[in-house]
Scaffold this motif. Structure first.
Motif, short mmCIF file in Angstrom:
data_model
loop_
_atom_site.label_atom_id
_atom_site.label_comp_id
_atom_site.label_asym_id
_atom_site.label_seq_id
_atom_site.Cartn_x
_atom_site.Cartn_y
_atom_site.Cartn_z
N ASP A 1 0.86 -1.18 0.00
CA ASP A 1 0.00 0.00 0.00
C ASP A 1 0.90 1.23 0.00
N THR A 2 0.36 2.39 0.34
CA THR A 2 1.15 3.62 0.28
C THR A 2 2.28 3.65 1.31
N THR B 1 4.58 2.48 -7.75
CA THR B 1 3.59 3.19 -6.93
C THR B 1 4.12 4.46 -6.27
N GLY B 2 5.46 4.56 -6.10
CA GLY B 2 6.03 5.70 -5.39
C GLY B 2 5.99 5.58 -3.89
N ALA B 3 5.55 4.42 -3.36
CA ALA B 3 5.41 4.23 -1.92
C ALA B 3 6.77 4.24 -1.22
N HIS C 1 -1.77 8.34 -5.20
CA HIS C 1 -0.60 8.72 -4.41
C HIS C 1 0.33 9.60 -5.24
N ILE C 2 0.74 10.71 -4.66
CA ILE C 2 1.73 11.58 -5.31
C ILE C 2 3.04 11.44 -4.55
N PRO C 3 4.05 10.83 -5.15
CA PRO C 3 5.30 10.57 -4.44
C PRO C 3 6.15 11.82 -4.32
N SER C 4 7.09 11.79 -3.39
CA SER C 4 8.04 12.89 -3.23
C SER C 4 9.42 12.49 -3.72
N LEU D 1 4.25 8.77 -12.22
CA LEU D 1 3.00 8.63 -11.47
C LEU D 1 2.32 7.34 -11.91
N TRP D 2 1.59 6.73 -10.98
CA TRP D 2 0.92 5.45 -11.21
C TRP D 2 -0.59 5.70 -11.21
N LEU D 3 -1.22 5.45 -12.35
CA LEU D 3 -2.63 5.77 -12.53
C LEU D 3 -3.46 4.50 -12.66
#
Length: 478
Positions: free
Chosen positions: A227-228, A258-260, A401-404, A409-411
């Motif tokens: 998950d995030t 995912t950018g998690a 989720h918007i990663p830093s 980006l994952w859509l």
């Protein structure tokens, strides 16, 4: 116009005119071509070199360029159908077929047709790469004493020390091997840690290149949902218990796709669960140098908190520099390091010394820290531009989720949408995106696409690409 485009255009022009000259006939001088086409001498030299590589031109130092003699008629193609039998003869005995599917990797490596917005890229746009700093580093490296000699098989001591310092904890240069990029390091790690037919736990979704490595080695990827906040410890425990796996591959920082980021409370849990299972954790730390300006302090690599040799750490300089600066590293402790070293040596002997010397020159120069700061600011700006445009123009594509950190980006597509149809419609509209299916080792929970904001020229191209995604949505998501 970029130098590469000028070279390609001049090569096409010269190729179209070759019929004017007889075989062995001399082409105009380089000076004449410079004046006629209003290009640099370097462009002329590279265009002629391209034609020479194609066998159309012969260059003679000090004399000029000449049209090549025609090639003799090619022999009829042979019959290679026997290979189908040879390549599949042992497949029935394989626990996991080792046929290599590179499609998920090629999506991010293949350049789209001219005019197509490249949202499928996996590397920094040339405008974001430290080209001047790399060129200067390579020039300085080439002049170093012994730069063209054979390097130590483990890598240059100074470069291993630099990598070790960046990891922190008690990692030392003795724990580090220099590799030919992150993909090579992952290949070595998986071959060292698991025999053919063995299960290997992977995040779901995860990097397609790693799944391809695992399958090519005859391993069986087993998904562990995340998950995030990263991989879920309770599902990880269950997966180790159910499969008897001895390897987990994860990306704790800005996971792809995912950018998690693995939550602080889960970091110790992942190491503990793996240690209790007698398993290794392959930490793919690919995005640490792609942090965004607003990220705040980063957590240390898992290997910095590992005292028991659970973690095999992988990272590289490639993502933050250039696809061609293929210099990475493996870090590990204990007997596994000797196995990693042996496989690395057998596969590649060593990473070319000039490339290692150039990497050392680059990371030791003041321009290196300036480059990382510039990339951090630019990636944040591009991320915000893309996220805002997506939410405004194509709200059907969920952005959970918007990663830093990272470059994409994952859509998620609307329920019931056909992922392949959407990807094809996007390409018809003039924008290339990465399909989500290759990121899953088993059946995906729905349609996804990954869109990169690092491989395009800037904000204007991002806006145009999102506008084209709107066109694709109108065609497919009705």
């Amino acid at each position: 116009m970029q130098e590469s485009s000028s070279v390609a255009e001049l090569a096409r022009s010269l190729k179209a005119e070759l019929d004017r000259y007889p075989a062995g006939g001399k082409l105009p001088s380089s000076r004449a071509l410079v004046e006629r086409f209003r290009v640099s001498p370097v462009t002329v030299s590279r265009a002629l070199a391209q034609l020479a590589a194609e066998g159309l031109v012969v260059t003679r130092p000090g004399a000029g360029a000449y049209r090549a003699e025609p090639r003799p008629d090619a022999r009829p193609a042979g019959d290679t159908s026997w290979q189908e039998v040879a390549l599949s003869a042992d497949a029935a005995a394989e626990i996991v077929p080792r046929a290599v599917d590179a499609s998920g990797v090629l999506v991010t490596l293949a350049a789209p047709p001219p005019g197509v917005v490249e949202f499928n890229g996996g590397y920094l746009h040339p405008g974001l790469q430290p080209e001047s700093a790399m060129a200067a580093a390579l020039a300085r490296a080439g002049r170093r004493p012994g730069a063209w000699g054979r390097p130590p098989t483990d890598g240059l001591p100074e470069l291993r020390e630099w990598f070790a310092r960046g990891l922190g904890g008690t990692v030392t240069a003795a724990d580090v091997l220099v590799t030919a990029g992150g993909q090579s390091a992952l290949t070595t790690a998986l071959r060292a840690l698991a025999p053919p037919g063995a299960p290997v736990l992977v995040e779901s979704p995860t990097y397609p290149g790693m799944l391809a490595i695992a399958r090519a080695a005859g391993l069986r990827p087993v998904p562990v949902p995340l998950d995030t906040e990263g991989v879920r410890p309770e599902l990880l425990t269950a997966a180790f218990r159910a499969t008897g796996a001895r390897v987990l591959v994860c990306q704790p920082l800005f996971q792809n796709p995912t950018g998690a980021v693995l939550a602080p409370a889960r970091r110790a849990a992942v190491l503990r669960i793996a240690r209790e299972a007698g398993a290794f954790v392959v930490e793919d730390d690919f995005a640490r140098r792609l942090v965004h300006e607003d990220a705040g302090p980063l957590p240390p690599p898992l290997v910095a908190d590992d005292q028991d040799g659970v973690v095999v750490h992988v990272s590289s300089l490639t993502k933050a520099t250039s696809p061609s600066l293929r210099v990475g590293m493996l870090a590990a402790r204990g007997p596994v390091l000797e196995r990693l070293r042996a496989i690395h040596v057998v596969d590649s002997f060593f990473v070319p010394r000039p490339l290692q010397e150039a990497a050392l020159e680059l990371v030791g120069a003041p321009a290196w820290s300036r480059h990382l700061r510039a990339v951090a600011g630019e990636l944040k700006s591009r991320r915000d531009t893309m996220a805002a445009a997506l939410r405004l123009q194509v709200p059907e594509l969920a952005l959970p989720h918007i990663p830093s950190g990272g470059y994409h980006l994952w859509l998620r597509l609307p329920e019931g949408s056909e992922e392949a149809a959407f990807v094809a419609a996007a390409l018809r509209a003039g924008v290339a995106v990465a399909p989500g299916r290759p990121y899953f080792s088993a059946e995906p929970p729905g349609g996804h696409v990954r869109v990169s904001f690092a491989g395009v020229a800037g904000a204007a191209e991002i806006a145009e690409g999102v506008r084209r995604l709107r066109t694709a949505c109108d065609e497919v998501l009705r």
